[in-house]
Motif scaffolding. Structure first.
Motif, mmCIF file in Angstrom:
data_model
loop_
_atom_site.group_PDB
_atom_site.id
_atom_site.type_symbol
_atom_site.label_atom_id
_atom_site.label_comp_id
_atom_site.label_asym_id
_atom_site.label_seq_id
_atom_site.Cartn_x
_atom_site.Cartn_y
_atom_site.Cartn_z
ATOM 1 N N ALA A 164 0.826 -1.207 0.000
ATOM 2 C CA ALA A 164 0.000 0.000 0.000
ATOM 3 C C ALA A 164 0.860 1.255 0.000
ATOM 4 N N VAL A 165 1.935 1.239 0.782
ATOM 5 C CA VAL A 165 2.838 2.399 0.833
ATOM 6 C C VAL A 165 3.512 2.594 -0.531
ATOM 7 N N GLY A 166 3.916 1.513 -1.167
ATOM 8 C CA GLY A 166 4.525 1.601 -2.494
ATOM 9 C C GLY A 166 3.560 2.174 -3.517
ATOM 10 N N LEU A 167 2.318 1.705 -3.500
ATOM 11 C CA LEU A 167 1.303 2.255 -4.410
ATOM 12 C C LEU A 167 1.067 3.734 -4.136
ATOM 13 N N THR A 168 1.057 4.086 -2.866
ATOM 14 C CA THR A 168 0.847 5.484 -2.487
ATOM 15 C C THR A 168 1.932 6.370 -3.087
ATOM 16 N N ARG A 169 3.159 5.950 -2.958
ATOM 17 C CA ARG A 169 4.276 6.739 -3.497
ATOM 18 C C ARG A 169 4.214 6.828 -5.016
ATOM 19 N N THR A 170 3.816 5.747 -5.665
ATOM 20 C CA THR A 170 3.650 5.763 -7.121
ATOM 21 C C THR A 170 2.560 6.759 -7.514
ATOM 22 N N ALA A 171 1.440 6.734 -6.804
ATOM 23 C CA ALA A 171 0.327 7.639 -7.089
ATOM 24 C C ALA A 171 0.711 9.094 -6.865
ATOM 25 N N VAL A 172 1.449 9.355 -5.806
ATOM 26 C CA VAL A 172 1.867 10.732 -5.504
ATOM 27 C C VAL A 172 2.760 11.272 -6.613
ATOM 28 N N ARG A 173 3.708 10.486 -7.035
ATOM 29 C CA ARG A 173 4.610 10.945 -8.111
ATOM 30 C C ARG A 173 3.829 11.241 -9.393
ATOM 31 N N ALA A 174 2.897 10.364 -9.738
ATOM 32 C CA ALA A 174 2.088 10.577 -10.941
ATOM 33 C C ALA A 174 1.249 11.844 -10.814
ATOM 34 N N ALA A 175 0.643 12.035 -9.650
ATOM 35 C CA ALA A 175 -0.221 13.200 -9.431
ATOM 36 C C ALA A 175 0.568 14.502 -9.495
ATOM 37 N N THR A 176 1.738 14.528 -8.879
ATOM 38 C CA THR A 176 2.516 15.768 -8.870
ATOM 39 C C THR A 176 3.092 16.079 -10.250
ATOM 40 N N ASP A 177 3.281 15.052 -11.057
ATOM 41 C CA ASP A 177 3.709 15.294 -12.445
ATOM 42 C C ASP A 177 2.643 16.045 -13.222
ATOM 43 N N ARG B 123 -10.589 20.564 -14.736
ATOM 44 C CA ARG B 123 -9.681 20.042 -15.770
ATOM 45 C C ARG B 123 -8.425 19.445 -15.134
ATOM 46 N N GLN B 124 -7.901 20.131 -14.152
ATOM 47 C CA GLN B 124 -6.707 19.642 -13.467
ATOM 48 C C GLN B 124 -7.006 18.388 -12.657
ATOM 49 N N VAL B 125 -8.171 18.321 -12.037
ATOM 50 C CA VAL B 125 -8.572 17.113 -11.311
ATOM 51 C C VAL B 125 -8.565 15.931 -12.276
ATOM 52 N N ARG B 126 -9.164 16.116 -13.447
ATOM 53 C CA ARG B 126 -9.204 15.029 -14.434
ATOM 54 C C ARG B 126 -7.804 14.616 -14.867
ATOM 55 N N ALA B 127 -6.919 15.587 -15.060
ATOM 56 C CA ALA B 127 -5.545 15.279 -15.466
ATOM 57 C C ALA B 127 -4.824 14.478 -14.378
ATOM 58 N N VAL B 128 -5.012 14.867 -13.125
ATOM 59 C CA VAL B 128 -4.392 14.145 -12.011
ATOM 60 C C VAL B 128 -4.957 12.731 -11.937
ATOM 61 N N VAL B 129 -6.266 12.598 -12.058
ATOM 62 C CA VAL B 129 -6.906 11.282 -12.015
ATOM 63 C C VAL B 129 -6.362 10.399 -13.144
ATOM 64 N N ASP B 130 -6.276 10.945 -14.346
ATOM 65 C CA ASP B 130 -5.740 10.176 -15.479
ATOM 66 C C ASP B 130 -4.319 9.698 -15.195
ATOM 67 N N ALA B 131 -3.496 10.583 -14.662
ATOM 68 C CA ALA B 131 -2.104 10.228 -14.375
ATOM 69 C C ALA B 131 -2.022 9.141 -13.309
ATOM 70 N N VAL B 132 -2.820 9.267 -12.267
ATOM 71 C CA VAL B 132 -2.813 8.265 -11.200
ATOM 72 C C VAL B 132 -3.291 6.924 -11.745
ATOM 73 N N GLU B 133 -4.365 6.942 -12.521
ATOM 74 C CA GLU B 133 -4.875 5.687 -13.079
ATOM 75 C C GLU B 133 -3.843 5.011 -13.979
ATOM 76 N N GLU B 134 -3.165 5.786 -14.784
ATOM 77 C CA GLU B 134 -2.140 5.231 -15.665
ATOM 78 C C GLU B 134 -0.988 4.622 -14.858
ATOM 79 N N ALA B 135 -0.554 5.334 -13.833
ATOM 80 C CA ALA B 135 0.539 4.834 -12.990
ATOM 81 C C ALA B 135 0.121 3.589 -12.222
ATOM 82 N N MET B 136 -1.091 3.569 -11.728
ATOM 83 C CA MET B 136 -1.564 2.400 -10.987
ATOM 84 C C MET B 136 -1.687 1.184 -11.905
#
Length: 136
Positions: free
Chosen positions: A9-22, A52-65
């Motif tokens: 879970a911690v690993g997924l969290t870090r992956t999601a954070v990096r994708a979102a901040t990108d 629009r930014q929410v959607r972009a963050v969601v897309d990035a997180v989904e792709e990374a996950m």
């Protein structure tokens, strides 16, 4: 109370954070809710400036996950994109616009739960969120 979220879970969290901040998500806070909820280990709360930014963050997180092999169980709120919830089982990601994050105060609701340290490249922290000075 020490953090007890699974390493997965911690690993997924870090992956999601990096994708979102990108994608300009900010104010990332990871809350270990594993001792309070049987449904998930981590709530990740992120802010985005507008729909629009929410959607972009969601897309990035989904792709990374997806790239990490995580299977999304549910997604709620994308049509309005004010507060989108992504459920990956061990990790639940909340992407909120600034006003909604301040209004709902998820960090205040879960203030008795420990926080999970996020990577240095995770972007601006909680102090970037309006009204977060109450969190201390």
């Amino acid at each position: 109370m020490p953090a007890s979220a699974s390493d997965y879970a911690v690993g997924l969290t870090r992956t999601a954070v990096r994708a979102a901040t990108d994608r300009k998500g900010y104010g990332a806070v990871a809350i270990d809710v594993s001792q309070r909820l049987g449904l998930t280990d981590v709530f990740l709360v992120l802010t985005a400036s507008n729909d629009r930014q929410v959607r972009a963050v969601v897309d990035a997180v989904e792709e990374a996950m997806h790239g990490a092999g995580a299977v999304r169980r549910a997604r709620e709120g994308l049509s309005e994109a004010r507060w989108v919830l992504l459920d990956y089982g061990d990790l639940v990601v909340h992407v909120l616009q600034e006003q909604d994050r301040e209004f709902y105060g998820l960090e205040r609701l879960w203030k008795d739960c420990p926080l999970i340290a996020l990577p240095d490249d995770a972007g601006p922290g909680l102090d970037a969120v309006p009204g977060s000075e109450e969190q201390g």
